[in-house]
Design a protein around this motif. Structure first.
Motif, PDB file in Angstrom:
ATOM      1  N   GLU A 172       0.844  -1.203   0.000  1.00 40.51           N
ATOM      2  CA  GLU A 172       0.000   0.000   0.000  1.00 40.51           C
ATOM      3  C   GLU A 172       0.878   1.252   0.000  1.00 40.51           C
ATOM      4  O   GLU A 172       1.835   1.355   0.788  1.00 40.51           O
ATOM      5  CB  GLU A 172      -0.922   0.015   1.223  1.00 40.51           C
ATOM      6  N   GLY A 173       0.548   2.184  -0.901  1.00 40.54           N
ATOM      7  CA  GLY A 173       1.278   3.444  -0.986  1.00 40.54           C
ATOM      8  C   GLY A 173       2.307   3.491  -2.087  1.00 40.54           C
ATOM      9  O   GLY A 173       2.757   4.578  -2.475  1.00 40.54           O
ATOM     10  N   GLU A 174       2.709   2.332  -2.626  1.00 46.55           N
ATOM     11  CA  GLU A 174       3.732   2.367  -3.680  1.00 46.55           C
ATOM     12  C   GLU A 174       3.117   2.824  -5.004  1.00 46.55           C
ATOM     13  O   GLU A 174       1.901   2.717  -5.232  1.00 46.55           O
ATOM     14  CB  GLU A 174       4.416   1.016  -3.829  1.00 46.55           C
ATOM     15  N   ILE A 175       3.969   3.375  -5.864  1.00 49.07           N
ATOM     16  CA  ILE A 175       3.550   3.897  -7.166  1.00 49.07           C
ATOM     17  C   ILE A 175       3.968   2.915  -8.250  1.00 49.07           C
ATOM     18  O   ILE A 175       5.134   2.524  -8.338  1.00 49.07           O
ATOM     19  CB  ILE A 175       4.168   5.276  -7.440  1.00 49.07           C
ATOM     20  N   LEU A 176       2.994   2.525  -9.087  1.00 48.83           N
ATOM     21  CA  LEU A 176       3.273   1.629 -10.206  1.00 48.83           C
ATOM     22  C   LEU A 176       3.326   2.441 -11.496  1.00 48.83           C
ATOM     23  O   LEU A 176       2.575   3.410 -11.663  1.00 48.83           O
ATOM     24  CB  LEU A 176       2.172   0.571 -10.325  1.00 48.83           C
ATOM     25  N   ASP A 177       4.209   2.054 -12.402  1.00 47.40           N
ATOM     26  CA  ASP A 177       4.301   2.687 -13.717  1.00 47.40           C
ATOM     27  C   ASP A 177       3.543   1.836 -14.729  1.00 47.40           C
ATOM     28  O   ASP A 177       3.881   0.663 -14.954  1.00 47.40           O
ATOM     29  CB  ASP A 177       5.762   2.826 -14.158  1.00 47.40           C
ATOM     30  N   VAL A 178       2.496   2.444 -15.336  1.00 48.15           N
ATOM     31  CA  VAL A 178       1.684   1.740 -16.331  1.00 48.15           C
ATOM     32  C   VAL A 178       1.977   2.348 -17.700  1.00 48.15           C
ATOM     33  O   VAL A 178       1.709   3.527 -17.926  1.00 48.15           O
ATOM     34  CB  VAL A 178       0.179   1.861 -16.004  1.00 48.15           C
ATOM     35  N   GLU A 179       2.554   1.542 -18.595  1.00 48.56           N
ATOM     36  CA  GLU A 179       2.879   2.034 -19.933  1.00 48.56           C
ATOM     37  C   GLU A 179       1.789   1.635 -20.916  1.00 48.56           C
ATOM     38  O   GLU A 179       1.341   0.483 -20.932  1.00 48.56           O
ATOM     39  CB  GLU A 179       4.221   1.477 -20.392  1.00 48.56           C
ATOM     40  N   CYS A 180       1.369   2.634 -21.716  1.00 49.17           N
ATOM     41  CA  CYS A 180       0.324   2.386 -22.710  1.00 49.17           C
ATOM     42  C   CYS A 180       0.584   3.276 -23.916  1.00 49.17           C
ATOM     43  O   CYS A 180       0.587   4.512 -23.788  1.00 49.17           O
ATOM     44  CB  CYS A 180      -1.056   2.655 -22.117  1.00 49.17           C
ATOM     45  N   GLU A 181       0.817   2.652 -25.055  1.00 48.20           N
ATOM     46  CA  GLU A 181       1.054   3.370 -26.304  1.00 48.20           C
ATOM     47  C   GLU A 181       2.166   4.413 -26.159  1.00 48.20           C
ATOM     48  O   GLU A 181       2.041   5.558 -26.589  1.00 48.20           O
ATOM     49  CB  GLU A 181      -0.240   4.036 -26.792  1.00 48.20           C
ATOM     50  N   GLY A 182       3.246   3.994 -25.517  1.00 47.67           N
ATOM     51  CA  GLY A 182       4.418   4.848 -25.393  1.00 47.67           C
ATOM     52  C   GLY A 182       4.336   5.902 -24.308  1.00 47.67           C
ATOM     53  O   GLY A 182       5.261   6.701 -24.131  1.00 47.67           O
ATOM     54  N   VAL A 183       3.237   5.944 -23.583  1.00 50.43           N
ATOM     55  CA  VAL A 183       3.063   6.925 -22.499  1.00 50.43           C
ATOM     56  C   VAL A 183       3.074   6.181 -21.164  1.00 50.43           C
ATOM     57  O   VAL A 183       2.438   5.133 -21.024  1.00 50.43           O
ATOM     58  CB  VAL A 183       1.750   7.717 -22.655  1.00 50.43           C
ATOM     59  N   CYS A 184       3.811   6.723 -20.200  1.00 44.70           N
ATOM     60  CA  CYS A 184       3.898   6.105 -18.868  1.00 44.70           C
ATOM     61  C   CYS A 184       2.975   6.851 -17.903  1.00 44.70           C
ATOM     62  O   CYS A 184       3.117   8.063 -17.715  1.00 44.70           O
ATOM     63  CB  CYS A 184       5.342   6.134 -18.360  1.00 44.70           C
TER      64      CYS A 184
END
Length: 421
Positions: A172-184
């Motif tokens: 809880e509290g951590e930040i995830l990086d979600v990549e979609c179509e070259g955008v994070c």
């Protein structure tokens, strides 16, 4: 047992409290982690070894030195080895990749190192790695930082699930990086079940997406603005009510003061009028009470001499007079014997004006003294003049023993009552 001993810590000498607290912490972790305790401080080395090896869940796989393998070997019966990695107040969780790190060092993937540092800052120099038996996650509530994520990403669930495949644990509290179509896009882990830290391998994880931080911030700002507007409106209303109350109280105080001043003026005027009444009625009454004064003056005005009843027997010797008193608006009408003294006429006018003012000031709604009342008082107390005719043909009627006939008063005359000045 551990809880009881923790509660009794304060009973120990200070030099023993720290050691006992550490022993209790170890015992608590041994119980929580099914007999395994491991906690070591290591120098940090950021590594992409898991990516290089083609590991799918590479985001949070760490490498420990070979010396840790012997201590952790009993924990293998609990399943995959998971760890809490902490630096100061920041912490996250990870899973073991291998025991290939150099002695005294821990190799952290960039994601884990980023969770332990402030945005834009380098990874911490040292971290504490502690074995942690994690439960399998069943629910995760995630929150995008930017509102663009929900606007631009078409298949949110697929994008998030693809991201979660790169993680073995969540905190809880951590930040995830979600990549979609070259955008994070960044997504925060808001809530996890059944505990604030879970492992997410070989588990059916239910994912819920919360409104973005930007959206919540905007709503919070709008709510704050609305609340401030309400507070400002309430403050203005309170100030207006306070101002109106003060103005009302000031107006009431002014009215009260004016009423007091009018009462003082009224009492002073009554005293002066009663003094004149006493003087006028002296031959008839030794003392005049305020409540009796109007009645006594009315009786005085009904006197045979003043009423002109004697003149009625001799119409040819009478003078019908109309006297206009501008100060009080009175129009007096009397018939006098033409042989009557002019002083009788003056006395009649004075008594009539006096009676008019006494009645006015005796009323409950009597106010103070205005200009007309002051003029009337002047006529009563200082005297007046009686004038017949107009312009050059006007003539004053003297106040003395001379008769009305000798003053040239005709059978029917209109006379003006004027102040002396």
């Amino acid at each position: 047992n551990v809880a009881i001993r923790k509660a009794a810590l304060h009973c120990l000498p200070k030099q023993e409290q720290a050691a006992e607290s550490e022993r209790l912490e170890v015992e608590a972790k041994l119980e929580l982690n099914r007999g395994t305790y491991f906690s070591q401080r290591y120098k940090v080395e950021v590594s992409c070894k898991a990516i290089e090896k083609g590991i799918s869940r590479h985001k949070d796989k760490i490498s420990l030195p070979r010396s840790a393998e012997h201590v952790l070997s009993p924990a293998r019966r609990n399943g995959a080895l998971c760890f809490e990695v902490a630096a100061g107040s920041k912490r996250t969780h990870s899973m073991l990749l291998d025991f290939s790190a150099a002695e005294g060092k821990v190799e952290l993937p960039p994601h884990v190192a980023g969770c332990l540092s402030e945005p834009g800052q380098a990874a911490p120099d040292h971290v504490t790695v502690s074995y942690s038996l994690l439960q399998e996650g069943v629910f995760a509530r995630l929150q995008p930082i930017s509102s663009d994520f929900q606007k631009n990403v078409i298949d949110l669930e697929a994008s998030l699930l693809q991201t979660l495949k790169g993680h073995a644990t969540l905190t809880e509290g951590e930040i995830l990086d979600v990549e979609c179509e070259g955008v994070c896009y960044q997504v925060r882990v808001l809530e996890l079940r059944p505990s604030p830290q879970v492992k997410v391998i070989e588990t059916d994880l239910e994912v819920e997406i919360a409104p973005s931080v930007e959206y919540e911030d905007r709503i919070a700002e709008e709510e704050l603005a609305r609340r401030r507007a309400q507070e400002a409106a309430a403050r203005l209303a309170a100030e207006r009510a306070q101002r109106e109350r003060e103005e009302r109280e000031a107006a009431e105080a002014r009215l009260l003061q004016e009423a007091k001043e009018k009462a003082i003026q009224r009492d002073a005027a009554l005293d002066r009028l009663l003094s004149v009444a006493c003087e006028l009625l002296a031959p008839r009454s030794a003392a005049v009470e305020p409540q009796d004064a109007p009645h006594l003056i009315e009786q005085f005005l009904e006197d045979d001499v003043l009423s002109g009843t004697g003149a009625a027997e001799y119409p040819s010797q009478s003078c019908e007079l109309i006297l206009e008193v501008a100060a009080t608006g009175q129009r007096l009408h009397r018939v006098f014997d033409e042989t009557a003294d002019c002083s009788v006429l003056h006395t009649f006018v004075r008594a009539s004006v006096l009676l008019h003012e006494l009645k006015r000031l005796s009323r409950q709604d009597a106010g103070g003294m205005n200009d007309a009342n002051e003029k009337a008082m002047s006529l009563i107390c200082e005297g007046f003049q009686l004038v017949m005719g107009f312009g050059l043909a006007s003539k004053k009627i003297q106040n003395g023993a001379c008769s009305l006939r000798s003053e040239g008063v005709g059978r029917r005359e209109k006379i003006l009552v004027k102040p002396l000045s």
